[in-house]
Design a protein around this motif. Structure first.
Motif, mmCIF file in Angstrom:
data_model
loop_
_atom_site.group_PDB
_atom_site.id
_atom_site.type_symbol
_atom_site.label_atom_id
_atom_site.label_comp_id
_atom_site.label_asym_id
_atom_site.label_seq_id
_atom_site.Cartn_x
_atom_site.Cartn_y
_atom_site.Cartn_z
ATOM 1 N N GLN A 99 0.796 -1.210 0.000
ATOM 2 C CA GLN A 99 0.000 0.000 0.000
ATOM 3 C C GLN A 99 0.848 1.289 0.000
ATOM 4 O OE1 GLN A 99 -2.627 -0.373 3.319
ATOM 5 N NE2 GLN A 99 -3.927 -1.941 2.335
ATOM 6 N N LYS A 100 2.116 1.135 0.350
ATOM 7 C CA LYS A 100 2.985 2.310 0.336
ATOM 8 C C LYS A 100 3.178 2.805 -1.095
ATOM 9 C CE LYS A 100 5.606 1.194 4.516
ATOM 10 N NZ LYS A 100 6.949 0.905 5.064
ATOM 11 N N ARG A 101 3.059 4.060 -1.257
ATOM 12 C CA ARG A 101 3.214 4.647 -2.595
ATOM 13 C C ARG A 101 4.689 4.646 -3.015
ATOM 14 N NH1 ARG A 101 0.347 10.300 -3.139
ATOM 15 N NH2 ARG A 101 1.096 9.911 -5.262
ATOM 16 N N VAL A 102 4.916 4.173 -4.210
ATOM 17 C CA VAL A 102 6.276 4.192 -4.735
ATOM 18 C C VAL A 102 6.633 5.633 -5.114
ATOM 19 C CG1 VAL A 102 7.787 3.311 -6.538
ATOM 20 C CG2 VAL A 102 5.970 1.853 -5.622
ATOM 21 N N PRO A 103 7.720 6.130 -4.581
ATOM 22 C CA PRO A 103 8.092 7.526 -4.900
ATOM 23 C C PRO A 103 8.336 7.724 -6.399
ATOM 24 C CG PRO A 103 9.920 6.380 -3.840
ATOM 25 C CD PRO A 103 8.736 5.476 -3.741
ATOM 26 N N SER A 116 17.058 8.022 -10.158
ATOM 27 C CA SER A 116 16.622 7.202 -9.021
ATOM 28 C C SER A 116 16.226 5.793 -9.451
ATOM 29 C CB SER A 116 15.458 7.884 -8.304
ATOM 30 O OG SER A 116 14.371 8.044 -9.204
ATOM 31 N N LYS A 117 16.750 5.286 -10.526
ATOM 32 C CA LYS A 117 16.433 3.923 -10.959
ATOM 33 C C LYS A 117 16.923 2.883 -9.958
ATOM 34 C CE LYS A 117 16.394 4.858 -15.919
ATOM 35 N NZ LYS A 117 16.998 4.505 -17.221
ATOM 36 N N LEU A 118 18.014 3.188 -9.273
ATOM 37 C CA LEU A 118 18.547 2.248 -8.296
ATOM 38 C C LEU A 118 17.580 2.015 -7.134
ATOM 39 C CD1 LEU A 118 20.979 0.531 -7.522
ATOM 40 C CD2 LEU A 118 21.910 2.518 -6.329
ATOM 41 N N LYS A 119 16.919 3.087 -6.646
ATOM 42 C CA LYS A 119 15.963 2.966 -5.557
ATOM 43 C C LYS A 119 14.750 2.134 -5.984
ATOM 44 C CE LYS A 119 17.147 7.280 -3.203
ATOM 45 N NZ LYS A 119 16.628 8.579 -2.718
ATOM 46 N N LEU A 120 14.300 2.365 -7.208
ATOM 47 C CA LEU A 120 13.152 1.602 -7.708
ATOM 48 C C LEU A 120 13.479 0.119 -7.792
ATOM 49 C CD1 LEU A 120 10.309 1.468 -8.867
ATOM 50 C CD2 LEU A 120 11.276 1.998 -11.122
ATOM 51 N N GLU A 121 14.639 -0.209 -8.269
ATOM 52 C CA GLU A 121 15.035 -1.608 -8.347
ATOM 53 C C GLU A 121 15.143 -2.239 -6.961
ATOM 54 O OE1 GLU A 121 18.639 -1.666 -10.508
ATOM 55 O OE2 GLU A 121 17.720 -1.192 -12.457
ATOM 56 N N ARG A 122 15.616 -1.448 -5.998
ATOM 57 C CA ARG A 122 15.722 -1.964 -4.632
ATOM 58 C C ARG A 122 14.340 -2.300 -4.054
ATOM 59 N NH1 ARG A 122 18.106 2.150 -2.328
ATOM 60 N NH2 ARG A 122 20.220 1.488 -2.976
ATOM 61 N N LEU A 123 13.374 -1.412 -4.306
ATOM 62 C CA LEU A 123 12.012 -1.650 -3.829
ATOM 63 C C LEU A 123 11.403 -2.876 -4.500
ATOM 64 C CD1 LEU A 123 10.572 1.982 -3.672
ATOM 65 C CD2 LEU A 123 11.106 0.498 -1.737
ATOM 66 N N GLN A 124 11.623 -3.027 -5.755
ATOM 67 C CA GLN A 124 11.079 -4.181 -6.465
ATOM 68 C C GLN A 124 11.708 -5.479 -5.963
ATOM 69 O OE1 GLN A 124 11.852 -3.201 -10.550
ATOM 70 N NE2 GLN A 124 9.981 -1.959 -10.767
ATOM 71 N N ARG A 125 13.018 -5.426 -5.699
ATOM 72 C CA ARG A 125 13.683 -6.606 -5.176
ATOM 73 C C ARG A 125 13.148 -6.972 -3.792
ATOM 74 N NH1 ARG A 125 18.260 -4.980 -6.198
ATOM 75 N NH2 ARG A 125 18.882 -4.090 -4.187
#
Length: 355
Positions: A59-63, A69-78
Protein backbone atom coordinates in the motif's frame (compact mmCIF):
# COMPACT_ATOMS: atom_id res chain seq x y z
CA UNK A 1 -19.86 -73.30 43.65
CA UNK A 2 -18.33 -70.69 46.01
CA UNK A 3 -15.00 -70.81 44.11
CA UNK A 4 -16.89 -70.22 40.84
CA UNK A 5 -18.68 -67.24 42.40
CA UNK A 6 -15.35 -65.82 43.64
CA UNK A 7 -13.77 -66.28 40.19
CA UNK A 8 -16.69 -64.51 38.55
CA UNK A 9 -16.43 -61.57 40.99
CA UNK A 10 -12.65 -61.27 40.36
CA UNK A 11 -13.22 -61.29 36.62
CA UNK A 12 -15.89 -58.60 36.93
CA UNK A 13 -13.46 -56.47 38.99
CA UNK A 14 -10.79 -56.85 36.28
CA UNK A 15 -13.30 -55.79 33.61
CA UNK A 16 -14.17 -52.73 35.73
CA UNK A 17 -10.49 -51.74 36.08
CA UNK A 18 -10.03 -52.16 32.30
CA UNK A 19 -12.98 -49.82 31.76
CA UNK A 20 -11.33 -47.20 34.03
CA UNK A 21 -8.07 -47.49 32.07
CA UNK A 22 -9.91 -46.93 28.79
CA UNK A 23 -11.58 -43.83 30.30
CA UNK A 24 -8.11 -42.50 31.25
CA UNK A 25 -6.88 -43.09 27.67
CA UNK A 26 -9.87 -41.16 26.33
CA UNK A 27 -9.02 -38.20 28.60
CA UNK A 28 -5.36 -38.29 27.46
CA UNK A 29 -6.33 -38.35 23.77
CA UNK A 30 -8.69 -35.40 24.38
CA UNK A 31 -5.82 -33.35 25.84
CA UNK A 32 -3.59 -34.17 22.84
CA UNK A 33 -6.36 -33.07 20.47
CA UNK A 34 -6.71 -29.74 22.32
CA UNK A 35 -2.92 -29.14 22.04
CA UNK A 36 -2.94 -29.81 18.29
CA UNK A 37 -5.84 -27.39 17.77
CA UNK A 38 -3.98 -24.72 19.75
CA UNK A 39 -0.83 -25.22 17.63
CA UNK A 40 -2.83 -24.91 14.40
CA UNK A 41 -4.42 -21.69 15.67
CA UNK A 42 -0.98 -20.15 16.37
CA UNK A 43 0.17 -20.99 12.83
CA UNK A 44 -2.91 -19.27 11.40
CA UNK A 45 -2.16 -16.14 13.45
CA UNK A 46 1.45 -16.04 12.15
CA UNK A 47 0.21 -16.36 8.58
CA UNK A 48 -2.30 -13.52 9.02
CA UNK A 49 0.39 -11.25 10.47
CA UNK A 50 2.71 -11.91 7.51
CA UNK A 51 -0.06 -11.16 5.01
CA UNK A 52 -0.89 -7.91 6.81
CA UNK A 53 2.78 -6.90 6.67
CA UNK A 54 2.86 -7.52 2.91
CA UNK A 55 -0.31 -5.52 2.42
CA UNK A 56 1.21 -2.60 4.30
CA UNK A 57 4.29 -2.69 2.06
CA UNK A 58 2.17 -2.92 -1.08
CA UNK A 59 0.00 0.00 0.00
CA UNK A 60 2.99 2.31 0.34
CA UNK A 61 3.21 4.65 -2.59
CA UNK A 62 6.28 4.19 -4.73
CA UNK A 63 8.09 7.53 -4.90
CA UNK A 64 8.25 9.23 -8.23
CA UNK A 65 11.24 8.03 -10.13
CA UNK A 66 13.51 10.73 -11.32
CA UNK A 67 16.07 10.33 -14.01
CA UNK A 68 18.74 9.46 -11.44
CA UNK A 69 16.62 7.20 -9.02
CA UNK A 70 16.43 3.92 -10.96
CA UNK A 71 18.55 2.25 -8.30
CA UNK A 72 15.96 2.97 -5.56
CA UNK A 73 13.15 1.60 -7.71
CA UNK A 74 15.04 -1.61 -8.35
CA UNK A 75 15.72 -1.96 -4.63
CA UNK A 76 12.01 -1.65 -3.83
CA UNK A 77 11.08 -4.18 -6.47
CA UNK A 78 13.68 -6.61 -5.18
CA UNK A 79 12.35 -6.21 -1.62
CA UNK A 80 8.83 -6.80 -2.90
CA UNK A 81 9.89 -10.02 -4.65
CA UNK A 82 11.65 -11.22 -1.51
CA UNK A 83 8.56 -10.61 0.61
CA UNK A 84 6.38 -12.45 -1.90
CA UNK A 85 8.78 -15.38 -1.84
CA UNK A 86 8.72 -15.42 1.97
CA UNK A 87 4.93 -15.42 1.97
CA UNK A 88 4.79 -18.27 -0.52
CA UNK A 89 7.26 -20.30 1.56
CA UNK A 90 5.33 -19.55 4.75
CA UNK A 91 2.03 -20.52 3.12
CA UNK A 92 3.58 -23.79 1.98
CA UNK A 93 4.80 -24.46 5.52
CA UNK A 94 1.39 -23.65 6.98
CA UNK A 95 -0.26 -25.94 4.43
CA UNK A 96 2.10 -28.78 5.33
CA UNK A 97 1.54 -28.27 9.06
CA UNK A 98 -2.21 -28.09 8.51
CA UNK A 99 -2.21 -31.37 6.57
CA UNK A 100 -0.09 -33.06 9.24
CA UNK A 101 -2.33 -31.74 12.01
CA UNK A 102 -5.42 -32.86 10.10
CA UNK A 103 -4.02 -36.39 9.88
CA UNK A 104 -3.17 -36.37 13.58
CA UNK A 105 -6.61 -35.02 14.49
CA UNK A 106 -8.26 -37.69 12.34
CA UNK A 107 -6.17 -40.36 14.04
CA UNK A 108 -7.08 -39.00 17.50
CA UNK A 109 -10.77 -39.03 16.55
CA UNK A 110 -10.50 -42.63 15.40
CA UNK A 111 -8.73 -43.57 18.64
CA UNK A 112 -11.43 -41.80 20.64
CA UNK A 113 -14.19 -43.62 18.74
CA UNK A 114 -12.49 -46.96 19.27
CA UNK A 115 -11.96 -46.17 22.95
CA UNK A 116 -15.63 -45.23 23.36
CA UNK A 117 -16.73 -48.44 21.62
CA UNK A 118 -14.41 -50.47 23.83
CA UNK A 119 -15.62 -48.63 26.93
CA UNK A 120 -19.27 -49.35 26.03
CA UNK A 121 -18.42 -53.00 25.40
CA UNK A 122 -16.73 -53.25 28.80
CA UNK A 123 -19.72 -51.59 30.48
CA UNK A 124 -22.08 -54.09 28.85
CA UNK A 125 -19.85 -57.00 29.89
CA UNK A 126 -19.69 -55.63 33.43
CA UNK A 127 -23.48 -55.32 33.54
CA UNK A 128 -23.88 -58.92 32.38
CA UNK A 129 -21.35 -60.13 34.97
CA UNK A 130 -23.16 -58.25 37.73
CA UNK A 131 -26.38 -59.99 36.71
CA UNK A 132 -24.63 -63.37 36.75
CA UNK A 133 -23.21 -62.61 40.20
CA UNK A 134 -26.72 -61.77 41.45
CA UNK A 135 -28.04 -65.07 40.08
CA UNK A 136 -25.19 -66.93 41.77
CA UNK A 137 -25.90 -65.14 45.06
CA UNK A 138 -29.54 -66.24 44.86
CA UNK A 139 -28.57 -69.85 44.15
CA UNK A 140 -26.06 -69.77 46.99
CA UNK A 141 -28.70 -68.36 49.31
CA UNK A 142 -31.02 -71.26 48.51
CA UNK A 143 -28.30 -73.77 49.41
CA UNK A 144 -27.27 -72.05 52.63
CA UNK A 145 -30.68 -70.82 53.87
CA UNK A 146 -31.59 -74.19 55.36
CA UNK A 147 -28.38 -74.46 57.38
CA UNK A 148 -27.56 -70.91 58.44
CA UNK A 149 -30.77 -68.95 57.91
CA UNK A 150 -31.03 -65.29 56.94
CA UNK A 151 -30.59 -63.70 60.36
CA UNK A 152 -26.87 -62.93 60.00
CA UNK A 153 -27.14 -61.05 56.67
CA UNK A 154 -27.53 -57.29 56.28
CA UNK A 155 -30.90 -56.01 55.12
CA UNK A 156 -29.61 -54.83 51.68
CA UNK A 157 -28.01 -58.26 51.03
CA UNK A 158 -31.23 -60.04 52.05
CA UNK A 159 -33.23 -57.91 49.70
CA UNK A 160 -30.81 -58.35 46.78
CA UNK A 161 -30.79 -62.13 47.14
CA UNK A 162 -34.42 -62.85 48.10
CA UNK A 163 -36.40 -60.28 46.12
CA UNK A 164 -37.56 -61.73 42.75
CA UNK A 165 -37.21 -59.88 39.46
CA UNK A 166 -40.17 -57.92 38.10
CA UNK A 167 -40.92 -58.77 34.46
CA UNK A 168 -43.59 -57.50 32.08
CA UNK A 169 -43.99 -56.05 28.60
CA UNK A 170 -43.73 -52.25 28.38
CA UNK A 171 -43.77 -49.91 25.35
CA UNK A 172 -41.44 -46.98 24.64
CA UNK A 173 -42.00 -44.09 22.16
CA UNK A 174 -40.56 -44.61 18.67
CA UNK A 175 -42.13 -41.52 17.02
CA UNK A 176 -43.38 -38.02 17.79
CA UNK A 177 -47.14 -38.56 17.38
CA UNK A 178 -47.88 -40.89 20.30
CA UNK A 179 -51.57 -41.18 19.35
CA UNK A 180 -50.53 -43.69 16.66
CA UNK A 181 -50.12 -47.27 17.82
CA UNK A 182 -47.18 -47.93 15.48
CA UNK A 183 -45.19 -45.13 17.17
CA UNK A 184 -44.78 -47.32 20.28
CA UNK A 185 -42.11 -50.05 20.50
CA UNK A 186 -42.99 -53.04 22.67
CA UNK A 187 -40.14 -54.43 24.82
CA UNK A 188 -39.69 -56.98 27.57
CA UNK A 189 -38.79 -55.07 30.77
CA UNK A 190 -36.96 -56.72 33.67
CA UNK A 191 -36.31 -55.00 37.01
CA UNK A 192 -33.62 -56.59 39.20
CA UNK A 193 -32.58 -55.23 42.63
CA UNK A 194 -29.78 -53.26 40.90
CA UNK A 195 -30.74 -52.75 37.23
CA UNK A 196 -33.60 -52.07 34.81
CA UNK A 197 -33.27 -53.92 31.49
CA UNK A 198 -35.25 -53.61 28.25
CA UNK A 199 -35.06 -56.49 25.75
CA UNK A 200 -36.48 -56.50 22.23
CA UNK A 201 -37.59 -60.14 22.57
CA UNK A 202 -37.51 -63.22 24.80
CA UNK A 203 -34.61 -64.53 22.70
CA UNK A 204 -32.59 -61.35 23.43
CA UNK A 205 -33.23 -61.90 27.12
CA UNK A 206 -31.93 -65.47 26.86
CA UNK A 207 -28.83 -64.19 25.03
CA UNK A 208 -28.48 -61.28 27.51
CA UNK A 209 -28.59 -58.81 24.59
CA UNK A 210 -30.36 -55.87 26.24
CA UNK A 211 -31.21 -52.64 24.39
CA UNK A 212 -31.41 -50.42 27.51
CA UNK A 213 -29.80 -50.82 30.95
CA UNK A 214 -30.37 -48.34 33.80
CA UNK A 215 -28.74 -48.46 37.24
CA UNK A 216 -31.27 -48.26 40.07
CA UNK A 217 -29.00 -45.88 42.02
CA UNK A 218 -29.04 -43.44 39.07
CA UNK A 219 -32.84 -43.11 39.06
CA UNK A 220 -33.94 -39.57 39.93
CA UNK A 221 -37.72 -39.99 40.00
CA UNK A 222 -40.46 -42.45 39.02
CA UNK A 223 -44.01 -41.20 38.78
CA UNK A 224 -47.26 -41.79 36.84
CA UNK A 225 -48.18 -39.27 34.15
CA UNK A 226 -51.24 -37.05 34.44
CA UNK A 227 -53.60 -35.48 31.90
CA UNK A 228 -52.19 -32.28 30.42
CA UNK A 229 -48.51 -33.12 30.92
CA UNK A 230 -48.00 -34.49 27.40
CA UNK A 231 -49.10 -33.37 23.95
CA UNK A 232 -50.10 -35.54 20.98
CA UNK A 233 -51.07 -38.54 23.10
CA UNK A 234 -54.33 -40.46 23.44
CA UNK A 235 -56.26 -39.74 26.65
CA UNK A 236 -57.03 -43.46 27.15
CA UNK A 237 -53.28 -44.20 27.39
CA UNK A 238 -52.59 -41.71 30.20
CA UNK A 239 -53.69 -44.07 33.04
CA UNK A 240 -51.12 -46.60 31.77
CA UNK A 241 -48.21 -44.14 31.42
CA UNK A 242 -45.32 -43.51 33.79
CA UNK A 243 -41.94 -41.80 33.47
CA UNK A 244 -38.48 -42.74 34.78
CA UNK A 245 -35.97 -39.88 35.13
CA UNK A 246 -32.36 -41.00 35.54
CA UNK A 247 -28.83 -39.62 35.38
CA UNK A 248 -26.95 -40.34 32.14
CA UNK A 249 -23.51 -39.46 33.61
CA UNK A 250 -21.59 -40.64 36.69
CA UNK A 251 -23.83 -38.79 39.15
CA UNK A 252 -26.53 -40.49 41.20
CA UNK A 253 -29.81 -39.31 42.66
CA UNK A 254 -28.03 -38.51 45.93
CA UNK A 255 -25.99 -35.81 44.11
CA UNK A 256 -29.08 -33.82 43.03
CA UNK A 257 -29.68 -30.71 45.13
CA UNK A 258 -33.32 -30.23 44.09
CA UNK A 259 -35.54 -33.32 44.16
CA UNK A 260 -38.56 -33.38 41.85
CA UNK A 261 -39.87 -36.75 43.02
CA UNK A 262 -43.63 -36.78 43.36
CA UNK A 263 -44.07 -33.26 41.97
CA UNK A 264 -46.29 -32.54 38.98
CA UNK A 265 -44.94 -30.50 36.09
CA UNK A 266 -44.00 -30.58 32.40
CA UNK A 267 -41.12 -32.65 31.07
CA UNK A 268 -39.52 -31.25 27.89
CA UNK A 269 -36.02 -31.52 26.44
CA UNK A 270 -34.68 -32.97 29.71
CA UNK A 271 -36.23 -30.16 31.83
CA UNK A 272 -38.81 -30.60 34.58
CA UNK A 273 -40.75 -27.31 34.32
CA UNK A 274 -42.92 -25.90 37.10
CA UNK A 275 -44.93 -22.67 37.09
CA UNK A 276 -43.16 -19.65 38.62
CA UNK A 277 -44.96 -17.67 41.35
CA UNK A 278 -46.18 -14.18 40.39
CA UNK A 279 -43.63 -12.50 42.69
CA UNK A 280 -40.75 -13.86 40.56
CA UNK A 281 -42.03 -12.58 37.21
CA UNK A 282 -39.73 -9.55 37.12
CA UNK A 283 -36.80 -11.69 35.91
CA UNK A 284 -35.71 -12.12 32.29
CA UNK A 285 -36.40 -15.12 30.08
CA UNK A 286 -33.25 -17.24 29.59
CA UNK A 287 -34.29 -17.95 26.00
CA UNK A 288 -35.50 -14.63 24.52
CA UNK A 289 -34.20 -12.18 27.23
CA UNK A 290 -37.62 -10.51 27.56
CA UNK A 291 -39.22 -9.85 30.96
CA UNK A 292 -41.11 -12.71 32.61
CA UNK A 293 -43.99 -10.41 33.50
CA UNK A 294 -47.61 -11.34 34.13
CA UNK A 295 -49.81 -9.66 36.71
CA UNK A 296 -52.96 -11.75 36.49
CA UNK A 297 -51.87 -15.18 35.24
CA UNK A 298 -48.88 -17.50 35.18
CA UNK A 299 -46.74 -16.85 32.09
CA UNK A 300 -43.40 -18.43 33.03
CA UNK A 301 -41.87 -21.80 33.90
CA UNK A 302 -38.71 -22.78 35.76
CA UNK A 303 -36.81 -26.08 35.51
CA UNK A 304 -36.53 -27.70 38.94
CA UNK A 305 -33.23 -29.35 37.95
CA UNK A 306 -31.17 -26.56 36.34
CA UNK A 307 -33.23 -23.39 37.23
CA UNK A 308 -33.71 -22.53 33.52
CA UNK A 309 -36.49 -19.86 33.31
CA UNK A 310 -38.59 -19.36 30.14
CA UNK A 311 -41.92 -17.95 28.99
CA UNK A 312 -44.85 -20.32 29.05
CA UNK A 313 -45.34 -20.26 25.27
CA UNK A 314 -41.77 -21.45 24.60
CA UNK A 315 -42.52 -24.70 26.42
CA UNK A 316 -46.11 -25.22 25.27
CA UNK A 317 -45.15 -24.68 21.61
CA UNK A 318 -42.20 -27.09 22.02
CA UNK A 319 -39.74 -24.71 20.36
CA UNK A 320 -36.72 -26.63 19.03
CA UNK A 321 -34.10 -24.00 19.95
CA UNK A 322 -34.95 -24.28 23.65
CA UNK A 323 -31.69 -25.22 25.39
CA UNK A 324 -31.55 -28.77 26.75
CA UNK A 325 -31.36 -29.30 30.50
CA UNK A 326 -27.78 -29.18 31.78
CA UNK A 327 -28.38 -31.33 34.86
CA UNK A 328 -27.50 -34.61 33.09
CA UNK A 329 -30.97 -36.08 33.74
CA UNK A 330 -32.71 -38.08 31.01
CA UNK A 331 -36.33 -39.21 30.91
CA UNK A 332 -37.80 -42.53 29.69
CA UNK A 333 -41.54 -42.67 29.00
CA UNK A 334 -43.10 -46.13 29.43
CA UNK A 335 -46.57 -47.46 28.55
CA UNK A 336 -47.86 -50.50 30.49
CA UNK A 337 -50.52 -52.93 29.26
CA UNK A 338 -52.89 -51.91 32.07
CA UNK A 339 -53.01 -49.45 35.01
CA UNK A 340 -52.33 -52.24 37.53
CA UNK A 341 -49.03 -53.15 35.85
CA UNK A 342 -48.06 -49.47 35.77
CA UNK A 343 -48.78 -49.09 39.49
CA UNK A 344 -46.72 -52.22 40.24
CA UNK A 345 -43.71 -50.79 38.41
CA UNK A 346 -44.01 -47.37 40.04
CA UNK A 347 -44.25 -48.85 43.54
CA UNK A 348 -41.39 -51.29 42.92
CA UNK A 349 -38.99 -48.63 41.58
CA UNK A 350 -39.90 -46.12 44.27
CA UNK A 351 -39.34 -48.78 46.94
CA UNK A 352 -35.78 -49.18 45.58
CA UNK A 353 -35.21 -45.44 45.34
CA UNK A 354 -36.27 -44.58 48.90
CA UNK A 355 -35.00 -47.72 50.60
Amino acid sequence: GINAEYGTEVKAEEEKRSSMEVAADIEKLGKELADLKKKLQMEKICKDETIKKLEQVMQKRVPEVKDNSKLKLERLQRTNRQLKQQIENHEEQVKTIKNNNAKEVEKVHKDLDQARIRNNELKNVLTIKETEILDLQRKLSKFTSGDQGESGKPEDVKRTVVEPNLESYLSTPSGKNLKKTNNWKRSLAVCTPTKIFLYDSEQDKTNKAFSVAIDINKVDSVRPMEHGELWRISAKNVPRLFRISFFSDDRTAADLDVSVSGSSGIEFNGHHFMALPIADHQMNCDMCSRKLKGLFKTEAYECQRCQYKVHKNHVEQEERNLTACQSGVRALLLLADDPKTKQTWVERLNSHKYS
